[in-house]
Scaffold this motif. Sequence first.
Motif, PDB file in Angstrom:
ATOM      1  N   PHE A  39       0.829  -1.202   0.000  1.00 29.25           N
ATOM      2  CA  PHE A  39       0.000   0.000   0.000  1.00 29.25           C
ATOM      3  C   PHE A  39       0.869   1.260   0.000  1.00 29.25           C
ATOM      4  CE2 PHE A  39      -2.277   3.256   2.514  1.00 29.25           C
ATOM      5  CZ  PHE A  39      -3.420   3.398   1.736  1.00 29.25           C
ATOM      6  N   GLU A  40       1.826   1.318   0.904  1.00 29.67           N
ATOM      7  CA  GLU A  40       2.703   2.497   1.013  1.00 29.67           C
ATOM      8  C   GLU A  40       3.533   2.693  -0.250  1.00 29.67           C
ATOM      9  OE1 GLU A  40       4.844   1.728   4.643  1.00 29.67           O
ATOM     10  OE2 GLU A  40       3.075   2.170   5.876  1.00 29.67           O
ATOM     11  N   ARG A  41       4.083   1.598  -0.794  1.00 30.69           N
ATOM     12  CA  ARG A  41       4.909   1.706  -1.996  1.00 30.69           C
ATOM     13  C   ARG A  41       4.105   2.216  -3.194  1.00 30.69           C
ATOM     14  NH1 ARG A  41       5.119  -1.599  -5.717  1.00 30.69           N
ATOM     15  NH2 ARG A  41       4.608  -3.486  -4.560  1.00 30.69           N
ATOM     16  N   VAL A  42       2.927   1.663  -3.412  1.00 29.20           N
ATOM     17  CA  VAL A  42       2.109   2.083  -4.561  1.00 29.20           C
ATOM     18  C   VAL A  42       1.604   3.514  -4.372  1.00 29.20           C
ATOM     19  CG1 VAL A  42       0.053   1.591  -5.952  1.00 29.20           C
ATOM     20  CG2 VAL A  42       1.513  -0.302  -5.172  1.00 29.20           C
ATOM     21  N   MET A  43       1.229   3.875  -3.155  1.00 31.68           N
ATOM     22  CA  MET A  43       0.811   5.265  -2.887  1.00 31.68           C
ATOM     23  C   MET A  43       1.942   6.222  -3.267  1.00 31.68           C
ATOM     24  SD  MET A  43      -2.343   5.662  -1.457  1.00 31.68           S
ATOM     25  CE  MET A  43      -2.293   7.058  -0.352  1.00 31.68           C
ATOM     26  N   LYS A  44       3.171   5.894  -2.885  1.00 28.55           N
ATOM     27  CA  LYS A  44       4.317   6.742  -3.227  1.00 28.55           C
ATOM     28  C   LYS A  44       4.549   6.776  -4.730  1.00 28.55           C
ATOM     29  CE  LYS A  44       6.535   6.602   1.208  1.00 28.55           C
ATOM     30  NZ  LYS A  44       7.396   5.907   2.114  1.00 28.55           N
ATOM     31  N   ASP A  45       4.375   5.617  -5.394  1.00 30.51           N
ATOM     32  CA  ASP A  45       4.513   5.568  -6.861  1.00 30.51           C
ATOM     33  C   ASP A  45       3.543   6.528  -7.543  1.00 30.51           C
ATOM     34  OD1 ASP A  45       6.469   3.630  -6.580  1.00 30.51           O
ATOM     35  OD2 ASP A  45       5.185   1.953  -7.235  1.00 30.51           O
ATOM     36  N   TYR A  46       2.398   6.746  -6.930  1.00 33.60           N
ATOM     37  CA  TYR A  46       1.386   7.652  -7.481  1.00 33.60           C
ATOM     38  C   TYR A  46       1.556   9.089  -6.983  1.00 33.60           C
ATOM     39  CZ  TYR A  46      -1.482   4.343 -10.069  1.00 33.60           C
ATOM     40  OH  TYR A  46      -1.957   3.451 -11.010  1.00 33.60           O
ATOM     41  N   THR A  50       2.126  10.711   1.769  1.00 30.26           N
ATOM     42  CA  THR A  50       1.615  10.209   3.045  1.00 30.26           C
ATOM     43  C   THR A  50       0.650   9.072   2.762  1.00 30.26           C
ATOM     44  OG1 THR A  50       0.411  10.753   5.062  1.00 30.26           O
ATOM     45  CG2 THR A  50      -0.272  11.915   3.074  1.00 30.26           C
ATOM     46  N   THR A  51       0.526   8.196   3.707  1.00 29.84           N
ATOM     47  CA  THR A  51      -0.449   7.118   3.551  1.00 29.84           C
ATOM     48  C   THR A  51      -1.661   7.358   4.445  1.00 29.84           C
ATOM     49  OG1 THR A  51       0.755   5.800   5.173  1.00 29.84           O
ATOM     50  CG2 THR A  51       1.237   5.386   2.836  1.00 29.84           C
ATOM     51  N   ASP A  52      -1.761   8.572   4.970  1.00 27.48           N
ATOM     52  CA  ASP A  52      -2.965   8.938   5.718  1.00 27.48           C
ATOM     53  C   ASP A  52      -4.089   9.164   4.720  1.00 27.48           C
ATOM     54  OD1 ASP A  52      -1.616   8.858   8.133  1.00 27.48           O
ATOM     55  OD2 ASP A  52      -1.096  10.984   8.068  1.00 27.48           O
ATOM     56  N   ILE A  53      -5.128   8.390   4.820  1.00 35.59           N
ATOM     57  CA  ILE A  53      -6.250   8.496   3.885  1.00 35.59           C
ATOM     58  C   ILE A  53      -7.225   9.544   4.388  1.00 35.59           C
ATOM     59  CG2 ILE A  53      -8.211   7.264   2.868  1.00 35.59           C
ATOM     60  CD1 ILE A  53      -5.480   6.439   1.739  1.00 35.59           C
ATOM     61  N   PRO A  60      -7.089   7.985  -7.220  1.00 36.94           N
ATOM     62  CA  PRO A  60      -7.141   7.305  -8.520  1.00 36.94           C
ATOM     63  C   PRO A  60      -7.582   5.846  -8.361  1.00 36.94           C
ATOM     64  CG  PRO A  60      -5.056   8.484  -8.253  1.00 36.94           C
ATOM     65  CD  PRO A  60      -5.761   8.515  -6.921  1.00 36.94           C
ATOM     66  N   LEU A  61      -8.585   5.472  -9.107  1.00 44.74           N
ATOM     67  CA  LEU A  61      -9.081   4.095  -9.032  1.00 44.74           C
ATOM     68  C   LEU A  61      -8.019   3.115  -9.530  1.00 44.74           C
ATOM     69  CD1 LEU A  61     -11.367   2.182  -8.312  1.00 44.74           C
ATOM     70  CD2 LEU A  61     -12.375   2.642 -10.562  1.00 44.74           C
ATOM     71  N   GLN A  62      -7.233   3.523 -10.525  1.00 43.30           N
ATOM     72  CA  GLN A  62      -6.185   2.618 -11.016  1.00 43.30           C
ATOM     73  C   GLN A  62      -5.168   2.327  -9.923  1.00 43.30           C
ATOM     74  OE1 GLN A  62      -6.243   0.970 -14.131  1.00 43.30           O
ATOM     75  NE2 GLN A  62      -4.801  -0.243 -12.946  1.00 43.30           N
ATOM     76  N   MET A  63      -4.901   3.287  -9.056  1.00 41.35           N
ATOM     77  CA  MET A  63      -3.992   3.059  -7.935  1.00 41.35           C
ATOM     78  C   MET A  63      -4.553   1.950  -7.036  1.00 41.35           C
ATOM     79  SD  MET A  63      -2.578   5.735  -5.068  1.00 41.35           S
ATOM     80  CE  MET A  63      -4.185   6.042  -4.316  1.00 41.35           C
ATOM     81  N   TYR A  64      -5.842   2.002  -6.748  1.00 34.11           N
ATOM     82  CA  TYR A  64      -6.509   0.975  -5.948  1.00 34.11           C
ATOM     83  C   TYR A  64      -6.306  -0.395  -6.596  1.00 34.11           C
ATOM     84  CZ  TYR A  64     -10.372  -1.316  -3.438  1.00 34.11           C
ATOM     85  OH  TYR A  64     -11.136  -2.166  -2.665  1.00 34.11           O
ATOM     86  N   PHE A  65      -6.546  -0.469  -7.916  1.00 34.74           N
ATOM     87  CA  PHE A  65      -6.387  -1.741  -8.627  1.00 34.74           C
ATOM     88  C   PHE A  65      -4.936  -2.207  -8.616  1.00 34.74           C
ATOM     89  CE2 PHE A  65     -10.254  -0.615 -11.457  1.00 34.74           C
ATOM     90  CZ  PHE A  65     -11.119  -1.015 -10.456  1.00 34.74           C
ATOM     91  N   ASP A  66      -4.000  -1.278  -8.753  1.00 37.15           N
ATOM     92  CA  ASP A  66      -2.581  -1.649  -8.740  1.00 37.15           C
ATOM     93  C   ASP A  66      -2.180  -2.219  -7.384  1.00 37.15           C
ATOM     94  OD1 ASP A  66      -2.433  -0.807 -11.362  1.00 37.15           O
ATOM     95  OD2 ASP A  66      -1.332   1.040 -10.917  1.00 37.15           O
ATOM     96  N   ILE A  67      -2.702  -1.646  -6.311  1.00 36.47           N
ATOM     97  CA  ILE A  67      -2.423  -2.178  -4.971  1.00 36.47           C
ATOM     98  C   ILE A  67      -2.964  -3.603  -4.872  1.00 36.47           C
ATOM     99  CG2 ILE A  67      -2.927  -1.963  -2.499  1.00 36.47           C
ATOM    100  CD1 ILE A  67      -3.054   1.142  -2.996  1.00 36.47           C
ATOM    101  N   CYS A  68      -4.196  -3.813  -5.309  1.00 35.59           N
ATOM    102  CA  CYS A  68      -4.813  -5.146  -5.242  1.00 35.59           C
ATOM    103  C   CYS A  68      -4.023  -6.163  -6.067  1.00 35.59           C
ATOM    104  CB  CYS A  68      -6.254  -5.090  -5.742  1.00 35.59           C
ATOM    105  SG  CYS A  68      -7.400  -4.239  -4.654  1.00 35.59           S
ATOM    106  N   LYS A  69      -3.684  -5.789  -7.285  1.00 36.78           N
ATOM    107  CA  LYS A  69      -2.967  -6.715  -8.173  1.00 36.78           C
ATOM    108  C   LYS A  69      -1.613  -7.081  -7.579  1.00 36.78           C
ATOM    109  CE  LYS A  69      -2.325  -7.584 -12.998  1.00 36.78           C
ATOM    110  NZ  LYS A  69      -2.646  -7.157 -14.329  1.00 36.78           N
ATOM    111  N   ASP A  70      -0.897  -6.085  -7.073  1.00 38.03           N
ATOM    112  CA  ASP A  70       0.411  -6.327  -6.469  1.00 38.03           C
ATOM    113  C   ASP A  70       0.274  -7.238  -5.247  1.00 38.03           C
ATOM    114  OD1 ASP A  70       2.926  -6.010  -5.011  1.00 38.03           O
ATOM    115  OD2 ASP A  70       3.329  -4.359  -6.383  1.00 38.03           O
TER     116      ASP A  70
END
Length: 189
Positions: A39-46, A50-53, A60-70
């Motif tokens: 989660f933290e790595r993909v958030m930073k990639d985008y 911060t990872t505070d939601i 970005p919905l694609q970010m959500y999907f990228d986290i799930c896929k990873d």
Amino acid sequence: MQDKVIVPKYVAAEDSKISGFAMQAFQKSISADQIMPTFERVMKDYGYDTTDIDTAEWYPLQMYFDICKDLLETSGDALILVSIGMKVIESAQFPPEINSIPTAMKLLMDTHHLNLQNVPEHDGYHSMEMEEKKITFVEQTAFPHDVMYGYIYGLSRRYAEEDTVPIVEREYLEDDAPDNDGAHYTISW
């Protein structure tokens, strides 16, 4: 005659967003310890420093999907995605008129679009049939199958009548390549 619409998994429409409420499911999942490094790595990639939601923000919905896929690729554990889907039920916003499994399922499309922005109109649920204590429908969203199973199971449990246990069954629309399209669901209780 209308062409068949196919909605592949893990592919967000351009500029589509997901609510901060739904994003919190990663942090609140029972598998949060396993999820957080990805989660933290993909958030930073985008570009999120911060990872505070922020529940008032759209991500970005694609970010959500990228986290799930990873997560699925690195852990090999589909239950992580199921747990995320179930946590969405606790975190996301739902129309106030939902008070039973039938109303929850009737309002699936409203709920879907309440927590998403800029998704195609056909992305969602259709062909819903309701019988006494049984509902069937087709799910065609870009969300991973296991997230959707957790979501639908969690929603069914949340709105089940007292002393009932919902059973959620899923059949892929494309058995040989499940991520190419959605699934057919049957809920009974």
